[in-house]
Design an enzyme around this catalytic site. Structure first.
Site, PDB file in Angstrom:
ATOM      1  N   TYR A 162       0.840  -1.204   0.000  1.00 40.90           N
ATOM      2  CA  TYR A 162       0.000   0.000   0.000  1.00 40.90           C
ATOM      3  C   TYR A 162       0.873   1.251   0.000  1.00 40.90           C
ATOM      4  O   TYR A 162       0.694   2.159  -0.816  1.00 40.90           O
ATOM      5  CB  TYR A 162      -0.922   0.008   1.221  1.00 40.90           C
ATOM      6  CG  TYR A 162      -1.640   1.321   1.442  1.00 40.90           C
ATOM      7  CD1 TYR A 162      -2.815   1.610   0.757  1.00 40.90           C
ATOM      8  CD2 TYR A 162      -1.141   2.280   2.335  1.00 40.90           C
ATOM      9  CE1 TYR A 162      -3.466   2.822   0.951  1.00 40.90           C
ATOM     10  CE2 TYR A 162      -1.791   3.486   2.534  1.00 40.90           C
ATOM     11  CZ  TYR A 162      -2.953   3.744   1.842  1.00 40.90           C
ATOM     12  OH  TYR A 162      -3.597   4.945   2.025  1.00 40.90           O
ATOM     13  N   LYS A 166       1.128   3.900  -3.034  1.00 42.03           N
ATOM     14  CA  LYS A 166       0.814   5.311  -2.833  1.00 42.03           C
ATOM     15  C   LYS A 166       2.010   6.190  -3.202  1.00 42.03           C
ATOM     16  O   LYS A 166       1.854   7.281  -3.754  1.00 42.03           O
ATOM     17  CB  LYS A 166       0.390   5.564  -1.388  1.00 42.03           C
ATOM     18  CG  LYS A 166      -0.920   4.915  -0.988  1.00 42.03           C
ATOM     19  CD  LYS A 166      -2.105   5.457  -1.762  1.00 42.03           C
ATOM     20  CE  LYS A 166      -2.597   6.768  -1.230  1.00 42.03           C
ATOM     21  NZ  LYS A 166      -3.864   7.211  -1.894  1.00 42.03           N
TER      22      LYS A 166
END
Length: 351
Positions: A162, A166
């Protein structure tokens, strides 16, 4: 509306006669952002793009009373849908994503949405010549703090896919600014909490999950020793910063940290929740969870310089108000508890 926003909006605003697109607009932060944007009378329309994997239609209950709102059920990886929805001159706030715990059990899907979806959205936004693109990243790009407070130049060493996805998304956003002169701003909220926050499934976070547990007479869970720290900011402050930063020309091309500069340990957090619920409980300690960040604390000098930003909500007051909000929900605490999973990074969690 915060005072720094009122002062800014006495002048000519980017929101006057503007159309605004919010991806992930039915989510926790996204839905509050939609409410805030609709309060600006100069805005001509707001379009929410959400696939409702994590977002909830009930989060838009207030916004749906405004005729300027349009809701599109769609995936940000769908270029045809994006081309139909996004128009020249639009202000785009990009919040659509899959979360930290989701990335542990489904890394490829997480990357596809958070990195690939962002690149797809940037390309369509460039083709449609949007007037502003605000990319909402995450403090997870940093990993554990090497030093505090953490400024924008702090090294980025994500702990999870994640965080990596990002980071890729914000790198793409900066590249579109540098290569194509696209009007991009990248923001990194640290840890946002407040009404509509997720307690269920792999999107559930510690504050709402702990509140639901405490309201059911169950001890909040702490992973590891509980000395991990976070920089928690109330969603009303996060949204106020987002609305203002989009209207700040000097912010173009910048990457900006959003936070309070206050470190809260997981132990203190759980104690605050227990006190706010009035429960007689002691936190339960479990083994450290995978990909957990050890320390976060923001240096907010840049956002203060750009928009005079100061968070307004005291942490303890914010927790007390959030407990009250959960008590007022249509679902009972017992019904909410069915969707809470301690080890919410497994593929079999309730969704």
């Amino acid at each position: 509306m915060n005072s720094f926003m009122l002062e800014r909006h006495e002048q000519k605003s980017i929101y006057d006669d503007a159309r605004v697109v919010v991806t992930g607009g039915a989510g926790f932060i996204g839905s509050h952002l939609v409410d805030a944007v609709l309060k600006h009378q100069g805005v001509s329309g707001v379009t929410v793009i959400d696939d409702f994997v994590n977002g909830r239609r009930e989060n838009l209950a207030t916004a749906k009373q405004d005729s300027r709102l349009r809701i599109v059920d769609g995936d940000i990886r769908d270029s045809s849908m994006l081309s139909e929805v996004i128009c020249s001159g639009d202000i785009v706030f990009h919040l659509a994503c899959l979360g930290v715990r989701h990335s542990i059990h489904s890394p490829l899907d997480n990357h596809s949405v958070n990195a690939g979806g962002t690149l797809q959205l940037l390309q369509v936004a460039r083709e449609r010549r949007v007037s502003r693109f605000v990319h909402v990243s995450s403090s997870e790009v940093f990993g554990t703090a090497r030093y505090v407070p953490m400024d924008e130049e702090h090294p980025t060493f994500p702990e999870t896919v994640y965080g990596g996805a990002k980071l890729a998304g914000e790198a793409y956003a900066r590249a579109y600014y540098r290569t194509y002169d696209m009007p991009v701003v990248v923001v990194r909220p640290f840890n946002t909490y407040g009404p509509r926050s997720h307690y269920e499934g792999d999107s559930g976070e510690i504050i709402p999950r702990s509140i639901v547990k405490a309201l059911n007479g169950q001890a909040p869970v702490i992973f590891g020793d509980g000395l991990q720290t976070r920089d928690f900011m109330h969603v009303s402050d996060t949204v106020a910063g987002l609305v203002a930063i989009a209207d700040c020309d000097p912010a173009l091309g910048e990457t900006i940290n959003f936070g309070t500069g206050q470190e809260i340990t997981m132990r203190r957090l759980c104690e605050s929740i227990i006190q706010a619920t009035g429960a007689d409980l002691t936190p339960r300690f479990l083994q450290a969870r995978p990909g957990d960040v050890g320390r976060l604390c923001v240096d907010s000098a840049l956002i203060r310089k750009l928009i005079g930003f100061e968070p307004r909500t005291n942490f303890e007051e914010g927790i007390t108000d959030l407990v009250q909000w959960f008590r007022q929900q249509a679902l009972s605490p017992e019904e909410m508890l069915r969707a809470v999973e301690d080890t919410n990074w497994n593929a079999t969690v309730v969704s």
